[in-house]
Design an enzyme around this catalytic site. Structure first.
Site, PDB file in Angstrom:
ATOM      1  N   GLU A   1     -72.753 -36.420 -59.007  1.00 45.69           N
ATOM      2  CA  GLU A   1     -72.925 -36.158 -60.449  1.00 45.69           C
ATOM      3  C   GLU A   1     -73.301 -37.492 -61.079  1.00 45.69           C
ATOM      4  O   GLU A   1     -72.434 -38.345 -61.303  1.00 45.69           O
ATOM      5  CB  GLU A   1     -71.613 -35.627 -61.052  1.00 45.69           C
ATOM      6  CG  GLU A   1     -71.162 -34.285 -60.488  1.00 45.69           C
ATOM      7  CD  GLU A   1     -71.914 -33.098 -61.090  1.00 45.69           C
ATOM      8  OE1 GLU A   1     -72.801 -33.300 -61.940  1.00 45.69           O
ATOM      9  OE2 GLU A   1     -71.609 -31.969 -60.687  1.00 45.69           O
TER      10      GLU A   1
ATOM     11  N   CYS B   1     -72.398 -38.977 -70.083  1.00 44.51           N
ATOM     12  CA  CYS B   1     -73.550 -38.832 -69.175  1.00 44.51           C
ATOM     13  C   CYS B   1     -74.616 -37.902 -69.735  1.00 44.51           C
ATOM     14  O   CYS B   1     -75.797 -38.080 -69.462  1.00 44.51           O
ATOM     15  CB  CYS B   1     -73.076 -38.328 -67.821  1.00 44.51           C
ATOM     16  SG  CYS B   1     -72.170 -36.775 -67.942  1.00 44.51           S
TER      17      CYS B   1
END
Ligand code: NAD
Length: 476
Positions: free
Chosen positions: A222, A256
């Site tokens: 991720e 993010c």
């Protein structure tokens, strides 16, 4: 801001090995648990997180002054909703998933069953320390794995609390937290895990994948990158500005999936900038430095990094439309909007990961699309438009891990959506069923019930067998 805890010390190799060996002796037992046993574990984890809510808020305030309500919203809620979802669906996920049988295999039936990968490693970042550690943990437990967690060393209060909290729920031979930084991480990566779930930067992601390759360990990565936003001329500008500003300044931009930069139709630029400034004033008042709803940058290193990006952009001709205030004594950077930013500036050649919003304009949608496509595939792409034609055009002509139409960042909260990037922004998906599958091996089983046509195709290969093979290829 005074830090009470320093970064945790590296964990010794012998301690790491001891925990790894204990899990090795136990992972098959963990994996043979029933759905109701796993549900009970998740329930206990849920209750313990509820009990520790005040301490979680305190730890996060110590780490970077995150507002307690934002901790509830972005650290606690995503985990508790993930647990509830997994507990509801686990019976189905763990069951037999029947698949159809081709005519050539008549007389058999087939199914898929998801078996635990075994021993898994979760390495997490600092920007949502609880959310991004416990989220994958829930999926790993649901899938029946034993887990070693290596949280980020940059949020030491959160990391220390995780050790305490998880020790109340699990024995170390099932779930263990190993604190430390790069060295500890490197030692862990040398071990032969069955799966590694890493959340962090693309650069470290490459190190993780290279280490995993040595053991052919599967990975979920991720990662991050620059998530673009397009605001076309049909968009509701006030709503778009408010939602982009929320996504950008939440957690001080250290997200993010934050909208990294914005492309707005040139006819709407002035109005959009004005609306973003209004939204900032509305969320954080005129003086965000006094405002408790506004977090801080995690540490001096990241503060200096972001400041250097802004200075470099200004040197290359960028204009600060609003904000641009820095106070190193408390790692404070005000919500900042910039225009005329050069694509060659550090602000645009790196993921910003801070509260700076560069705004660009386009005349023709393809200009924005071409710019976006000239970069790495982002983790998210956001579209603000009222035109379905434009929305579909953008979706068809760009690539991204995920995203939203007419909002930012909230895709993270839907446990029914797979979450993750594509190539540079990530490999594999997390959340809900996607997370469960990442921590499982899809074992495909065919059961033969009665003799079938395949028997006729076995050696010796006569002319008759060849005729049957020809017919099979032609018709089935
Ligand atoms: P990072 O990659 O620096 O660190 C992540 C983890 O890796 C930490 O636990 C750290 O100790 C460890 N680590 C650091 N260097 C290492 C090395 N050389 N070898 C082995 N392990 C090492 O990331 P960060 O600064 O903690 O987090 C920010 C990054 O994470 C951003 O790029 C952001 O976009 C990304 N991110 C992605 C997601 C997502 O869900 N896709 C979520 C949050 C953050």
């Amino acid at each position: 801001m005074e830090k009470v805890l320093e970064q945790p010390a590296e964990t010794s190799v012998s301690e790491i090995q001891k925990i790894f060996d204990a899990q090795k002796d136990n992972y098959l037992q963990v994996g043979s648990t029933t759905a109701s046993q796993r549900r009970a574990k998740l329930k206990k984890l849920h209750q313990t997180i509820e009990d520790y809510r005040p301490q979680i808020k305190e730890a996060m305030y110590q780490d970077y002054r995150k507002h307690p309500s934002e901790v509830d919203l972005t650290e606690v809620y995503p985990i508790t909703s993930e647990i509830k979802h997994a507990r509801r669906k686990l019976g189905n996920w763990m069951g037999k998933h029947s698949v159809s049988t081709p005519i050539a295999l008549l007389g058999s039936s087939s199914h898929v069953r998801y078996e635990p990968k075994g021993m898994v490693l979760i390495i997490s970042p600092w920007n949502f320390p609880f959310n991004l550690t416990f989220g994958p943990l829930v999926s790993a437990i649901a899938a029946g794995n034993s887990v070693i967690i290596k949280p980020s060393e940059m949020t030491p209060h959160s990391s220390a609390l995780m050790v305490k909290l998880l020790a109340e729920v699990f024995d170390q031979n099932e779930v263990a937290v190993i604190e430390g930084g790069k060295d500890t991480s490197t030692e862990l990566l040398a071990l032969k895990f069955n799966h590694i779930f890493f959340t962090g930067s693309p650069n470290v992601g490459k190190i993780v994948m290279a280490a995993a390759a040595k053991h052919l360990t599967s990975v979920t990565l991720e990662l991050g990158g620059k998530s673009p936003t397009i605001v076309d001329k049909t968009a509701d500008l006030k709503m778009a500005a408010r939602r982009v500003a929320w996504g950008k300044y939440l957690n001080n931009g250290q997200v993010c999936i934050a909208p990294d930069y914005v492309y707005v139709h040139e006819s709407k630029k002035a109005e959009f900038v004005e609306e973003v400034n209004k939204a900032i004033a509305n969320f954080y008042t005129e003086t965000a430095s006094d405002e408790s709803s506004y977090s801080r940058i995690v540490n001096q290193k990241h503060f200096d990094r972001i400041k250097s990006y802004v200075d470099d952009a200004v040197d290359k001709g960028a204009k600060v439309e609003s904000g641009g205030k820095f106070d190193s004594s408390q790692n404070y950077i005000s919500p900042t909007v910039m225009t005329d930013v050069s694509n060659e500036s550090k602000l645009m050649t790196n993921e910003i990961f801070g509260p700076i919003m560069p705004i660009f304009t386009f005349k023709d949608l393809d200009e924005a699309i071409d710019q976006i496509n000239s970069r790495e595939k982002p983790l998210a792409l956001y579209i603000f438009s009222k035109s379905n034609k434009k929305i579909n055009y953008i979706l068809k002509n760009t690539r991204a891990g995920g995203g939203c139409i007419n909002h930012t960042s909230v895709q993270f909260f839907n446990t029914n959506l797979p979450f993750g990037g594509s190539n540079n922004s990530g490999i594999g998906k997390g959340h809900g069923y996607a997370g469960f599958k990442s921590f499982s091996n899809a074992r495909g089983i065919l059961r033969q019930h009665i003799p079938n046509a395949v028997e006729l195709l076995l050696p010796p290969y006569t002319k008759f067998t060849q005729k049957l093979i020809d017919l099979t290829i032609k018709w089935f």
